[in-house]
Design a protein around this motif. Structure first.
Motif, PDB file in Angstrom:
ATOM      1  N   ARG A 106       0.831  -1.209   0.000  1.00  0.00           N
ATOM      2  CA  ARG A 106       0.000   0.000   0.000  1.00  0.00           C
ATOM      3  C   ARG A 106       0.864   1.257   0.000  1.00  0.00           C
ATOM      4  NH1 ARG A 106      -3.151  -3.291   3.473  1.00  0.00           N
ATOM      5  NH2 ARG A 106      -2.102  -2.453   5.316  1.00  0.00           N
ATOM      6  N   ASP A 107       1.909   1.256   0.822  1.00  0.00           N
ATOM      7  CA  ASP A 107       2.773   2.441   0.911  1.00  0.00           C
ATOM      8  C   ASP A 107       3.464   2.742  -0.409  1.00  0.00           C
ATOM      9  OD1 ASP A 107       2.060   2.653   3.555  1.00  0.00           O
ATOM     10  OD2 ASP A 107       3.918   1.766   4.339  1.00  0.00           O
ATOM     11  N   ARG A 108       3.838   1.707  -1.138  1.00  0.00           N
ATOM     12  CA  ARG A 108       4.557   1.901  -2.408  1.00  0.00           C
ATOM     13  C   ARG A 108       3.621   1.848  -3.628  1.00  0.00           C
ATOM     14  NH1 ARG A 108      10.144   0.722  -1.708  1.00  0.00           N
ATOM     15  NH2 ARG A 108      10.608   0.955   0.527  1.00  0.00           N
ATOM     16  N   ASP A 109       2.335   1.708  -3.387  1.00  0.00           N
ATOM     17  CA  ASP A 109       1.344   1.638  -4.477  1.00  0.00           C
ATOM     18  C   ASP A 109       1.702   0.514  -5.459  1.00  0.00           C
ATOM     19  OD1 ASP A 109      -0.912   2.326  -5.903  1.00  0.00           O
ATOM     20  OD2 ASP A 109       0.119   3.824  -7.125  1.00  0.00           O
ATOM     21  N   LEU A 110       1.871  -0.701  -4.904  1.00  0.00           N
ATOM     22  CA  LEU A 110       2.309  -1.844  -5.701  1.00  0.00           C
ATOM     23  C   LEU A 110       1.190  -2.862  -5.953  1.00  0.00           C
ATOM     24  CD1 LEU A 110       5.772  -2.624  -4.039  1.00  0.00           C
ATOM     25  CD2 LEU A 110       5.389  -1.709  -6.330  1.00  0.00           C
ATOM     26  N   SER A 111      -0.050  -2.492  -5.648  1.00  0.00           N
ATOM     27  CA  SER A 111      -1.127  -3.485  -5.721  1.00  0.00           C
ATOM     28  C   SER A 111      -1.283  -4.086  -7.119  1.00  0.00           C
ATOM     29  CB  SER A 111      -2.450  -2.873  -5.270  1.00  0.00           C
ATOM     30  OG  SER A 111      -2.784  -1.755  -6.066  1.00  0.00           O
ATOM     31  N   SER A 112      -0.985  -3.316  -8.155  1.00  0.00           N
ATOM     32  CA  SER A 112      -1.111  -3.840  -9.519  1.00  0.00           C
ATOM     33  C   SER A 112       0.123  -4.597  -9.973  1.00  0.00           C
ATOM     34  CB  SER A 112      -1.402  -2.692 -10.500  1.00  0.00           C
ATOM     35  OG  SER A 112      -0.303  -1.789 -10.529  1.00  0.00           O
ATOM     36  N   ALA A 113       1.180  -4.577  -9.144  1.00  0.00           N
ATOM     37  CA  ALA A 113       2.445  -5.193  -9.545  1.00  0.00           C
ATOM     38  C   ALA A 113       2.776  -6.447  -8.758  1.00  0.00           C
ATOM     39  CB  ALA A 113       3.587  -4.179  -9.401  1.00  0.00           C
ATOM     40  N   VAL A 114       2.043  -6.741  -7.681  1.00  0.00           N
ATOM     41  CA  VAL A 114       2.363  -7.869  -6.824  1.00  0.00           C
ATOM     42  C   VAL A 114       1.131  -8.746  -6.654  1.00  0.00           C
ATOM     43  CG1 VAL A 114       3.146  -8.608  -4.547  1.00  0.00           C
ATOM     44  CG2 VAL A 114       4.100  -6.535  -5.577  1.00  0.00           C
ATOM     45  N   GLU A 115       1.328 -10.058  -6.792  1.00  0.00           N
ATOM     46  CA  GLU A 115       0.230 -11.011  -6.652  1.00  0.00           C
ATOM     47  C   GLU A 115       0.669 -12.146  -5.724  1.00  0.00           C
ATOM     48  OE1 GLU A 115      -2.177 -14.340  -9.341  1.00  0.00           O
ATOM     49  OE2 GLU A 115      -0.819 -12.902 -10.304  1.00  0.00           O
ATOM     50  N   PHE A 116      -0.191 -12.497  -4.760  1.00  0.00           N
ATOM     51  CA  PHE A 116       0.001 -13.654  -3.899  1.00  0.00           C
ATOM     52  C   PHE A 116      -1.051 -14.694  -4.284  1.00  0.00           C
ATOM     53  CE2 PHE A 116       1.738 -10.129  -1.475  1.00  0.00           C
ATOM     54  CZ  PHE A 116       2.878 -10.652  -0.893  1.00  0.00           C
ATOM     55  N   THR A 117      -0.625 -15.866  -4.680  1.00  0.00           N
ATOM     56  CA  THR A 117      -1.594 -16.891  -5.077  1.00  0.00           C
ATOM     57  C   THR A 117      -2.080 -17.714  -3.904  1.00  0.00           C
ATOM     58  OG1 THR A 117       0.016 -18.671  -5.463  1.00  0.00           O
ATOM     59  CG2 THR A 117      -0.377 -17.115  -7.289  1.00  0.00           C
ATOM     60  N   GLY A 118      -1.327 -17.748  -2.798  1.00  0.00           N
ATOM     61  CA  GLY A 118      -1.627 -18.683  -1.736  1.00  0.00           C
ATOM     62  C   GLY A 118      -1.196 -20.089  -2.138  1.00  0.00           C
ATOM     63  N   LEU A 119      -1.607 -21.071  -1.356  1.00  0.00           N
ATOM     64  CA  LEU A 119      -1.239 -22.455  -1.609  1.00  0.00           C
ATOM     65  C   LEU A 119      -1.918 -22.977  -2.870  1.00  0.00           C
ATOM     66  CD1 LEU A 119       0.287 -24.915  -0.361  1.00  0.00           C
ATOM     67  CD2 LEU A 119      -1.881 -25.530   0.726  1.00  0.00           C
ATOM     68  N   VAL A 120      -1.147 -23.567  -3.768  1.00  0.00           N
ATOM     69  CA  VAL A 120      -1.687 -24.151  -4.997  1.00  0.00           C
ATOM     70  C   VAL A 120      -1.090 -25.539  -5.186  1.00  0.00           C
ATOM     71  CG1 VAL A 120      -1.967 -21.871  -6.071  1.00  0.00           C
ATOM     72  CG2 VAL A 120       0.125 -23.188  -6.502  1.00  0.00           C
TER      73      VAL A 120
END
Length: 389
Positions: free
Chosen positions: A247-261
């Motif tokens: 949030r601080d770096r405004d990276l929401s469109s650049a970082v994705e967490f998939t969780g366990l797959v």
């Protein structure tokens, strides 16, 4: 002749765990053993040949008290399994393994996945001042229990120094060539939105914030660059800190967490990526261990940027499969990634070189043969009718 029966047990790992099931159980079944795996219920679909292996699922629980109680449940289940040899995969099950050996008078193998005392020193749920004492207590537990264990299979050469006096074999976590559809033509990557990938559980010590810092720096020079973390975040506090960083770096469109797959999905994510990351900190539990993820990136034809631990650096540079850098040097990480993401031909060349190295040297075929050998040796040494201890 009746097939020797193997019962594989874990109170922590999912049924289709990469080492325990995908590699070891499948290899033993292919070698003629009748295999049963008792572990945590797995949301992933079973592998294509899973019907050759009997599975028994245990319910999930993050509660550590429940996991402690589950040790007794595992022992009770194991006592009810008419196996010729048992294999345990968790350090917390060591007392259960020793008791089973005494009560059932059947051989037991203990599979060591990590440097347990070193990992204890990083467990966030243990008070820091108590961690050295807990690590020492675990070593004492080993001294008490291991004399009745018939054999050890170690996931890394580095662990052998602890077990020189015990029968053991080093079974490295190299990837299986039967996975990943290796001979399918490799894609050309994502020239419009370059993708960095990390697979496996991620924590601060495993480079979580170094990877976030890297993508923040890179997006100023390479618009559209993305980071995909394929696996769970180690604990809630670090996950909250990572989300705050984003949030601080405004990276929401650049970082994705998939969780366990599932393991198959892991390979698909690697295939979609341009570069594989393993920027683990120089912690004692990592310095001398081999990272499975690095070999899987290479197996899938992706160049890597990894920590410059001597062993990792030697493998990557010898293969020509990427760069080994100081994971705590943000400038060095940025430079290596920028060079790769800016040069499609270099990515292709390094990806093919790394893949060839896995095909020729760093794969499961030889490790599987060693695994079968130690099981057969333990069975032969103990005999079908066990003698008194």
């Amino acid at each position: 002749m009746t097939a020797p029966r193997v019962c594989v047990l874990s109170s922590v790992h999912l049924l289709y765990d990469v080492r325990m099931f995908q590699a070891e159980a499948r290899t033993l079944a292919a070698a003629g053993f009748a295999v049963t795996v008792l572990a945590i219920e797995d949301p992933s679909p079973p592998p294509a040949d899973a019907e050759a292996i009997r599975t028994v699922g245990l319910p999930h629980s993050r509660n550590r008290l429940v996991r402690f109680v589950r040790t007794f449940q595992i022992l009770r289940r194991a006592l009810a399994e008419p196996a010729d040899i048992y294999a345990f995969h968790d350090p917390e099950l060591l007392p259960a393994a020793a008791l089973l050996r005494i009560l059932r008078r059947k051989p037991v193998i203990f599979d060591v996945h990590e440097d347990v005392p070193a990992s204890i020193r990083n467990r966030d749920y243990i008070i820091p001042l108590l961690r050295p004492l807990v690590a020492a207590a675990y070593r004492l537990l080993e001294r008490i229990c291991l004399p009745v264990i018939d054999g050890l299979s170690l996931a890394d050469h580095a662990y052998a120094r602890y077990y020189r006096s015990r029968p053991h074999a080093v079974i490295l976590n190299y990837p299986l060539l039967t996975y990943g559809d290796l001979y399918r033509p490799l894609s050309t990557g994502n020239s419009d939105r370059p993708l960095l990938v990390y697979t496996g559980s991620v924590t601060r010590l495993r480079g979580l914030f170094e990877m976030l810092e890297a993508v923040d720096r890179l997006r100023r020079q390479i618009p559209g660059v993305r980071l995909r973390i394929v696996g769970p975040v180690g604990n809630a506090q670090e996950e909250a800190e990572a989300q705050q960083f984003i949030r601080d770096r405004d990276l929401s469109s650049a970082v994705e967490f998939t969780g366990l797959v599932s393991h198959q999905e892991v390979h698909e994510h690697i295939r979609e990526a341009d570069v594989g990351l393993a920027l683990l900190h120089p912690d004692p539990n990592y310095l001398r261990s081999l990272p499975t993820k690095m070999f899987e990136y290479m197996m899938m034809g992706r160049p890597v940027v990894v920590s410059d631990f001597p062993l990792w650096k030697e493998i990557v540079e010898d293969a020509g499969g990427g760069y080994a850098v100081d994971p705590l040097d943000a400038d060095a990480v940025e430079t290596a990634l920028k060079e790769l993401l800016s040069d499609a031909e270099a990515r292709r060349y390094m990806g093919e070189a790394g893949r060839q190295a896995v095909m020729e040297r760093y794969n499961w075929q030889g490790e599987g043969a060693k695994l079968v050998e130690i099981y057969r040796e333990v069975l032969a040494a103990t005999g079908s009718a066990m003698t008194d201890l």
